[in-house]
Design a protein around this motif. Structure first.
Motif, PDB file in Angstrom:
ATOM      1  N   THR A  37      -8.461  -1.375   2.300  1.00 40.18           N
ATOM      2  CA  THR A  37      -8.301  -2.668   2.987  1.00 40.18           C
ATOM      3  C   THR A  37      -9.059  -3.092   4.024  1.00 40.18           C
ATOM      4  O   THR A  37      -9.258  -4.347   4.391  1.00 40.18           O
ATOM      5  CB  THR A  37      -6.609  -2.682   3.719  1.00 40.18           C
ATOM      6  OG1 THR A  37      -6.550  -1.636   4.699  1.00 40.18           O
ATOM      7  CG2 THR A  37      -5.542  -2.195   2.715  1.00 40.18           C
ATOM      8  N   SER A  41       0.826  -1.242   0.180  1.00 40.09           N
ATOM      9  CA  SER A  41       0.031   0.023   0.145  1.00 40.09           C
ATOM     10  C   SER A  41       0.896   1.388   0.095  1.00 40.09           C
ATOM     11  O   SER A  41       0.448   2.237  -0.661  1.00 40.09           O
ATOM     12  CB  SER A  41      -0.982  -0.197   1.282  1.00 40.09           C
ATOM     13  OG  SER A  41      -1.729  -1.269   1.175  1.00 40.09           O
ATOM     14  N   GLY A  54      -5.271   1.207  -3.780  1.00 40.03           N
ATOM     15  CA  GLY A  54      -4.585   2.282  -3.103  1.00 40.03           C
ATOM     16  C   GLY A  54      -4.175   3.323  -3.868  1.00 40.03           C
ATOM     17  O   GLY A  54      -4.190   4.475  -3.855  1.00 40.03           O
ATOM     18  N   GLY A  80      -6.290   4.615   4.806  1.00 42.06           N
ATOM     19  CA  GLY A  80      -5.598   3.360   5.182  1.00 42.06           C
ATOM     20  C   GLY A  80      -5.512   2.875   6.572  1.00 42.06           C
ATOM     21  O   GLY A  80      -4.748   2.302   7.034  1.00 42.06           O
ATOM     22  N   GLN A 118      -5.849  -0.029   8.250  1.00 42.25           N
ATOM     23  CA  GLN A 118      -5.532  -1.139   7.611  1.00 42.25           C
ATOM     24  C   GLN A 118      -6.372  -2.312   7.761  1.00 42.25           C
ATOM     25  O   GLN A 118      -6.940  -2.872   7.137  1.00 42.25           O
ATOM     26  CB  GLN A 118      -3.935  -1.669   7.677  1.00 42.25           C
ATOM     27  CG  GLN A 118      -3.884  -2.859   6.843  1.00 42.25           C
ATOM     28  CD  GLN A 118      -2.158  -2.946   6.727  1.00 42.25           C
ATOM     29  OE1 GLN A 118      -1.439  -2.201   6.792  1.00 42.25           O
ATOM     30  NE2 GLN A 118      -1.697  -4.525   7.015  1.00 42.25           N
TER      31      GLN A 118
END
Length: 986
Positions: free
Chosen positions: A127, A48, A322, A102, A104
């Motif tokens: 994600t 990413s 991303g 992000g 994650q």
């Protein structure tokens, strides 16, 4: 003077440089601060970070004239929710970031989204896939990836086409692993598949912990596993599963998008361990830019960020998402612009959250969120559409891991389901969903044979097949070897079970275990025996077990291997039928009597009508009962010569044949009734048994006792017996002598009883239906379907007949010498063909006769020739009269008759009737012809010799050698005179 131009030139250069510097300073883009929070030590975090950095570089190299520019601030969450939250607060406080990209993990995104709601800062994650993040309580959260719930239907569809009914889920013990469960279980329930076990892998699980969990899975029957885990723990799971021998022939492993999307980035050893695994991943359309220049630049930047790692096969769909997320954010920032700090408002602090007073509310947040959601374009990942604040799914791809790589199996879309190919308009539909629509799969163990998805026994143990001693040894007989203590079983039920096992498409390892009451504490009934399967003491229960509703609540039954029902065994008594005065009516049923009489009358009427149309003298005048009686007499006597029309004779011939067959059958049946002793049952209905109030017998431990009580029998009037010999004794003694008047049993038991004691007993019923005998299995056992197919194969052929003959001894069973009364009656249906034949012949003959009669009436009249003939006859009338007078005198001298040979005789005969029939008869005997008057016209006939003159003759004049007709006379009405046919002279 020489230095002056140089000084001026230097001054001009300085002024120009200053102007250029001012211009550059004025055109510098405004900074738009963006925070990026990733786990920098994870594979997803590294991919990413590379994609975000490359996206920044590529976007602003293309859009150099933009007035805004994103400034990225990377933060490492270290895989911790607390660290991720701390990084988000630090970015909001120190850099006043307008967007955070992000979080994650789904758990990280959940907390940071709450900060976004407070500060009005959009939180974009490509994600975090947990379905719980889509609630309305997180208005500033945008998911730039797929929701995990979109893949559950594709997984369920794949399981459905292969017919697997049980699935085990293996997942992480966190929000990512747990949040998909409700959606996945609901999708499986829609296809009638269930999840008998959940295998939860702790986040800190070691290799030993995972191996222990795998050993648990090995002890279970299902062999279809769905793995929903992070790449780190999934890699360890598959490595250990291969070591344990679980990724072999017969098993099915399915991985979800979270792992399948990054399968190219996994270690080669892990991918090799996943050989035969099925996966669901996002479908990425191919592009030249992605394949060539982009991949080169991405690999170069990845190696720069991670000097100790190779970039080979590291790029995945997550990296593309991303990359496209940064492009979408950069375009939205350009439209919104950088917010002013002057209008920013600080948050109010609280007792629990003192840090909130350090944060400010973004003034551009709502507008920026709108621009991000409305921005649609085609990026490297395909159509990038964040409508509804999450990425919209276009299609999913089904893959098969083989030889360290993955291969294409098919596609899935929400509207069209599974298919092998994907075209521009969507999936190519080939009909109903079936495995033929997909490419062939290489399953674990490099097998192309479709796995059953379950094992017959856990860890190779034998199936425990419970057997219960039956009151009828022909069904189940149990014996034990006193030396080896081994159980030996035989009987019809045992042989059916063993024959079904032979027809299974796989080997079944089992052992018999006798059901005993000592170790179970039960009463020994079939209900108690079946309940042991629910208690998991037996894997299968076989025997003469009836399928009952209360038993289906805790076990599953296969299809029955024999039909059943509840009926009665009652004694029969002798009946002397010779005392019945109406016994002569018994050979024929009421319908047979009625049909015979109706056809008798119908045939007579048709014959009369045929003769009437033909002009038969015996049947002239109106219809009367006398004429009908005459025709009926014709049909049963030798007077058929009185019928002149050939169609009448045909109808009569066919009718006589029918009467001959019916009469013969009647005679044979009547003789049988008079010579064979007749029997009748003592009872004919269960209600009659109830009204009499006698004792009734049942088999001990049978459910029939409760059935009789439900019908209304008193419990005190029901007696239980153990064996067929006891049944015979009870029926022989009768209710008055301690026995019973009837035994109420299931039909298979009654057949077995009657094969031994067929004399003196009969079966009445069945009056109560039951599903039949079958074997019992645990609830949702996969063996039910397999055994049912095998049983259908047996019962649909000759095998079940041979087995029943062997154990019930149908071929050698005694046959009753006496017959039950009323079984020999002849019905109308048994002679339907004969009556249909005579009816068709009779009706067709009538139709033909009517058509012939209509045809004759329509013939044109020869009026001209008849007029000429009449004139000639009037001219000779005087001569004829004179001859007639002379003839009369001679007639008196010769006894009233005259020789007509070579002479002309005038005969006047009325067309309607013959008043001198006797005279004509006498005359014809001497070769003479007599005359009678006729009120109408006269007819002149010439004959060589008059042998006979019928009663209905219409002759008026007879001459030797010729016949003259002066009026219309039907040709059929002319008779033979002498040996020659009369010739009609027109």
């Amino acid at each position: 003077m020489e230095k002056t131009p140089q000084a001026i030139l230097f001054l001009l250069l300085v002024i120009r440089f200053s102007a250029a510097q001012n211009t550059t300073t004025t055109c510098k883009p405004e900074e738009f601060h963006v925070g990026v929070i990733l786990d920098m030590d994870s594979l997803v975090g590294k991919v990413s970070r590379t994609s975000v950095s490359l996206a920044m570089q590529d976007f602003y190299s293309v859009h150099q004239n933009y007035s805004t520019k994103l400034v990225i601030h990377f933060r490492d969450s270290k895989g911790s929710n607390v660290q991720a939250a701390s990084s988000a607060i630090e970015l909001l406080e120190n850099y006043k970031v307008q967007v955070i990209i992000g979080p994650q993990k789904s758990s990280e995104a959940a907390f940071i989204s709450n900060l976004g709601n407070v500060t009005q800062v959009p939180i974009i994650s490509f994600t975090a896939t947990s379905p719980s993040l889509t609630s309305a309580s997180m208005p500033y959260f945008v998911r730039a990836t797929l929701n995990d719930s979109v893949q559950v239907d594709s997984i369920a569809s794949f399981i459905k086409i292969y017919g697997w009914k049980e699935v085990i889920l293996v997942y992480d013990d966190n929000d990512y692993g747990r949040d998909i469960l409700p959606h996945l279980i609901d999708a499986l329930q829609k296809i009638d598949a269930r999840v008998p076990y959940h295998n939860v892998i702790p986040l800190l699980a070691t290799s030993d912990n995972i191996m222990q969990e795998l050993y648990k899975l090995m002890t279970m029957q299902p062999r279809v596993f769905i793995v929903h885990m992070s790449s780190t723990r999934a890699s360890l799971l598959f490595t250990k599963a291969k070591e344990a021998g679980m990724i072999n022939k017969g098993s099915v492993w399915i991985i979800t998008m979270g792992l399948a999307n990054i399968i190219d980035s996994l270690s080669p050893s892990v991918v090799e361990a996943m050989n035969g695994v099925i996966g669901v991943r996002f479908h990425v359309p191919k592009s030249q830019e992605h394949d060539t220049s982009f991949l080169i630049r991405w690999n170069k930047m990845y190696e720069q960020n991670n000097p100790n790692e190779s970039a080979l096969n590291k790029l995945s769909i997550i990296g593309l998402w991303g990359y496209d997320t940064v492009w979408a954010l950069a375009q939205a920032a350009e439209k919104v612009g950088v917010p002013s700090n002057e209008n920013s408002k600080r948050l109010q602090s609280s007792k629990n959250y003192k840090f909130l007073e350090l944060l400010t509310v973004s003034t551009k947040g709502p507008e920026l969120l709108t621009e991000i959601v409305q921005n649609k374009f085609r990026g490297l990942s395909g159509n990038f559409d964040l409508t509804d604040k999450q990425l919209q799914v276009s299609s999913l791809q089904i893959i098969n891991v083989v030889g360290g790589r993955w291969r294409h199996i098919g596609f899935w879309t929400l509207g069209n389901g599974l298919s092998r190919q994907l075209n521009q308009s969507g999936l190519k539909i080939t009909g109903s969903t079936s495995m033929l629509d997909l490419n062939p799969v290489i399953w674990p163990g490099e097998s192309t044979e479709i796995p059953r998805g379950w094992e017959t026994s856990a860890s190779g143990n034998k199936l425990r097949v419970g057997v219960h001693r039956s009151a009828h040894p022909e069904f189940v007989r149990i014996s034990k070897d006193p030396v080896t203590n081994e159980t030996s079983v035989s009987g019809l039920s045992i042989e059916v079970f063993e024959e079904a096992v032979k027809r299974l498409p796989f080997a079944l390892n089992y052992e018999y275990q006798a059901f005993g009451t000592a170790d179970t504490g039960s009463s020994g009934s079939n209900d108690d025996f079946v309940y042991q399967v629910y208690l998991q003491r037996y894997d299968i229960a076989i025997g003469d077990i009836t399928i009952r509703y209360n038993r289906t609540l805790y076990v599953d039954f296969m299809v029955p291997y024999t039909q059943s029902g509840v009926a009665m065994i009652v004694p029969v008594k002798k009946k002397n039928v010779n005392e019945n005065m109406w016994i002569f009516l018994k050979p024929l049923s009421k319908g047979m009597w009625f049909g015979t009489i109706v056809f008798f009358i119908y045939t007579g009427l048709v014959i009369w009508l045929l003769e009437r149309l033909n002009g038969n003298g015996y049947l002239h005048g109106p219809f009367s009962l006398k004429q009908l009686g005459m025709l009926m007499f014709f049909s049963i006597s030798e007077e058929k010569e009185k019928l002149e029309f050939f169609l009448s004779r045909v109808v009569l011939l066919v009718w006589m044949f029918v009467l001959l067959v019916v009469t013969s059958s009647y005679t044979a049946t009547f003789a049988s009734m008079l010579t064979v002793q007749q029997l009748s049952p003592t009872l004919t209905d269960i209600r009659e048994l109830q009204q009499q109030g006698g004792y009734v017998g049942v088999c001990r431990g049978s459910y029939i006792k409760s059935v009789l009580q439900d019908i209304g029998f008193e419990k005190s009037r029901i007696r239980s017996y153990d064996a067929p010999d006891d049944f015979h004794s009870a029926l022989s003694n009768g209710s008055e002598n301690g026995g019973v008047v009837a035994m109420v049993l299931e039909v298979p038991y009654i057949k077995l009883f009657l094969s031994k004691y067929c004399k003196g007993y009969t079966m009445i019923g069945p009056f109560y239906k039951s599903a039949g005998f079958a074997f019992a299995f645990p609830k949702r056992s996969p063996l039910v379907a397999e055994m049912s197919r095998a049983i259908i194969n047996i019962t649909g052929g000759d095998s079940i007949i041979q087995i029943e003959r062997k154990w019930i001894d149908r071929e050698n069973s005694c046959q009753p010498e006496e017959k039950i009364y009323g079984s020999d009656t002849i019905t109308f249906g048994s002679f339907g063909g004969l009556f249909l034949l005579t009816g068709c012949v009779t009706t067709c003959s009538l139709c033909v006769a009517l058509l012939m009669n209509c045809y004759k009436k329509d013939q044109p009249k020869a009026s001209t020739k008849l007029d000429d003939t009449n004139q000639k006859e009037h001219g000779r009338q005087g001569e004829i009269n004179a001859d007639t007078q002379d003839g009369d005198q001679s007639n008196e001298e010769n006894g009233g008759c005259n020789d007509t040979e070579n002479q002309t005789v005038l005969i006047s005969v009325p067309h309607s009737s013959n008043t001198n029939g006797d005279l004509l008869q006498d005359c014809t005997q001497n070769g003479m012809a007599a005359a009678s008057t006729h009120s109408g016209s006269q007819v002149i006939h010439r004959v060589n010799k008059v042998n006979m003159l019928p009663n209905n003759s219409s002759l008026t004049s007879v001459q030797a050698g010729r016949i003259d007709v002066t009026s219309e006379v039907p040709v059929d009405s002319l008779v033979d005179v002498g040996s020659n046919r009369n010739l009609l002279q027109k």
